[in-house]
Design an enzyme around this catalytic site. Structure first.
Site: not given
Ligand code: ACM
Length: 542
Positions: A195, A256, A313
């Protein structure tokens, strides 16, 4: 989502219900009988079937830890009967569904039967919890109450996700977690290994992923590299497998990806400030070659059937995808309309790579519209505020794991008094809320005939606000016990007050293992460990 139950029980511990052997998760069927079985040093643990030996060893070691007696063990071959008073584990292919077991505790002996090593392992966990309850209760600590249990899980996916990118916990903490998961019959360890804050898995072909990408964590960018070598990974995967837990690696992409892009800036999808290098560059063939090589090493390390590609995301940091000339050209050349189309292309392409490597692709629910093949993938529904996404996924025949933020994210606080952790418009995730999974979160959302597409449930421990083992344990326990009961016990056999009565023995077990927790019976007296210092910049984890 406010918890109500534990305000009423604070200060007093409820008694187990009548037909209740003290086990979490509650068995599907449990009938108490008169009398009980006295564990004596002269009793033997016997097993039939080679795969029964390992569960028998777990039982032997577990009884020694809990009651201080080490019983002798022996394998039996048919038709030799077991000696009087024995505890017999019988691997008996027959009418058992996967993971099911039958457990009979009688004054004359104990029999545990299952059609698989997993079933026997779970029967052993039930027996060990009964031993722990006997030790904790007043009276004779070596007497197990007579009972007949027929048990099998409600869901095949009973998971916990641990984010080791934001903060790294290391092998002993992970093994401790796996031990408790196994005792609760949880069977999927979803390992979020990459991440923004760090890349935590050694990849031989790309050493900078760990020499550079593993430096620092969410609280402190200056820390030396923290990561798992491939030998460490094999060790953890084997440790989990011995406890009937499948380890599911997650390599998050195309967003990420900050730690990977720090190590190999040529792979970056651009960006500035907080979001610099948040995504891989979707226009470069080199990105796909890199990711395929990474996934090749990952699939060789994780023998389980799943690889998770993240997919969440992306929009936080893909603004450059609409302006960077190389990416714009790529978008047009592939007939894609916009950045969202590129995101879907990326998910489809990488899911195909994972499938060709022989694995089922898992992704967060953003991959829903990408056209990833439902037969070769499964999706984690996490955006509780996008309720219709769950229905659409099920209608499109995706298998779905339920992990909605509310109430399955364990980085949310669990008590109104807690300060260190997330809330959503003030809502948080109490033990009581977790116990309401899945019904409370899926009401009205599962189309008729699609019920079996729900694979199961999972709790997620994101760790921006959890910097060490103590805080991790405080945030996870005892909520993990409620999650386990929601995952294992048939809806009709769930009983909240019975569950509350069983929690104290679970807490005593955590005490025995020297694991901290939040005590819902004494909320005011359980000090909340301080959270990490806040990093100057925010986090993408929504
Ligand atoms: C997520 O919480 N970003 C899956």
């Amino acid at each position: 989502m406010m918890g109500v139950v534990f305000t009423t029980i604070a200060g007093g511990e409820a008694l187990p219900a009548k037909n209740d052997a003290g086990i979490i998760p509650a068995p599907a069927k449990c009938e108490m009988a008169a009398g009980g079985y006295m564990v004596a040093a002269t009793n033997k643990i016997c097993w039939r079937g080679t795969e029964a030996e390992e569960p028998a060893k777990f039982l032997c070691a577990g009884l020694k830890e809990r009651i201080g007696l080490e019983l002798a063990m022996s394998g039996l071959t048919q038709p030799h009967p077991a000696p009087a008073g024995a505890i017999v584990l019988d691997l008996a292919p027959g009418p058992f569904v996967a993971e099911a077991y039958l457990l009979k505790v009688e004054p004359a002996g104990i029999t545990l039967r299952a059609g698989s090593a997993a079933g026997l392992f779970y029967g052993v966990q039930s027996l060990l919890q009964m031993a722990a309850a006997a030790v904790a209760a007043p009276g004779n600590p070596l007497k197990l109450p007579a009972v007949s249990i027929e048990d099998s899980p409600r869901f095949e996916w009973r998971g916990l996700m641990l984010d080791e990118s934001r903060h790294f916990f290391g092998k002993p903490a992970v093994k401790e977690l796996l031990d408790v998961m196994a005792s609760l019959k949880l069977n999927r360890f979803h390992w979020h290994l990459t991440d923004e804050s760090g890349w935590r898995i050694e990849i031989k072909k790309y050493p900078k992923l760990t020499t550079v990408g593993a430096l620092g964590n969410w609280s402190d960018a200056g820390l030396p590299a923290q990561f798992y070598t491939q030998a460490d990974i094999r060790e953890i995967v084997a440790y989990a497998a011995a406890r009937q837990i499948v380890t599911v690696p997650e390599i998050d992409m195309p967003g990420h990806a900050t730690a990977a892009c720090r190590a190999y800036p040529e792979l970056s999808g651009g960006g500035t400030g907080q979001w610099n290098g948040f995504t891989f560059n979707p226009a470069r063939e080199e990105t796909y070659r890199f990711l395929e090589a990474v996934l090749r090493e990952v699939t060789a390390l994780f023998p389980g059937p799943y690889v998770h590609l993240g997919g969440d995301e992306v929009h936080y940091g893909n603004q450059c995808w609409s302006t960077d000339p190389e990416i714009v050209k790529f978008t047009q050349a592939h007939g894609l309309r916009d950045a969202a189309g590129v995101e879907r292309y990326f998910a489809r392409r990488m899911a195909g790579v994972i499938n060709r490597l022989g694995k089922t692709t898992l992704g967060w629910d953003e991959i829903a519209g990408a056209g990833v093949a439902p037969a070769q993938s499964a999706v984690m529904w996490w955006r509780h505020d996008r309720r219709q996404v769950l229905t659409q996924l099920l209608e499109q025949n995706y298998r779905v794991v339920l992990c909605p933020r509310l109430p399955c994210y364990f980085d949310f606080v669990q008590d109104a008094s807690h300060q260190q952790g997330r809330r959503w418009n003030g809502a948080f995730n109490s033990l009581d809320d977790v116990y309401q999974v899945p019904e409370a979160v899926t009401a009205g959302l599962i189309p008729a005939g699609k019920e079996t597409n729900v694979l199961g449930v999972e709790a997620c421990a994101w760790t921006e606000r959890i910097q060490n083992r103590e805080r991790l344990a405080f945030m996870i326990y005892p909520r993990l016990a409620a999650l386990a009961e929601s995952a294992w016990t048939p809806a009709g056999a769930k009983d909240k007050s019975g569950f509350i009565g069983r929690v104290p023995v679970f807490l005593r077990e955590l005490d025995r293992r020297h694991i901290p927790y939040f005590d819902p019976f004494k909320p005011a007296r359980t000090a909340e460990p301080a959270g990490p210092l806040k990093k100057a910049e925010g986090t993408a984890n929504g």
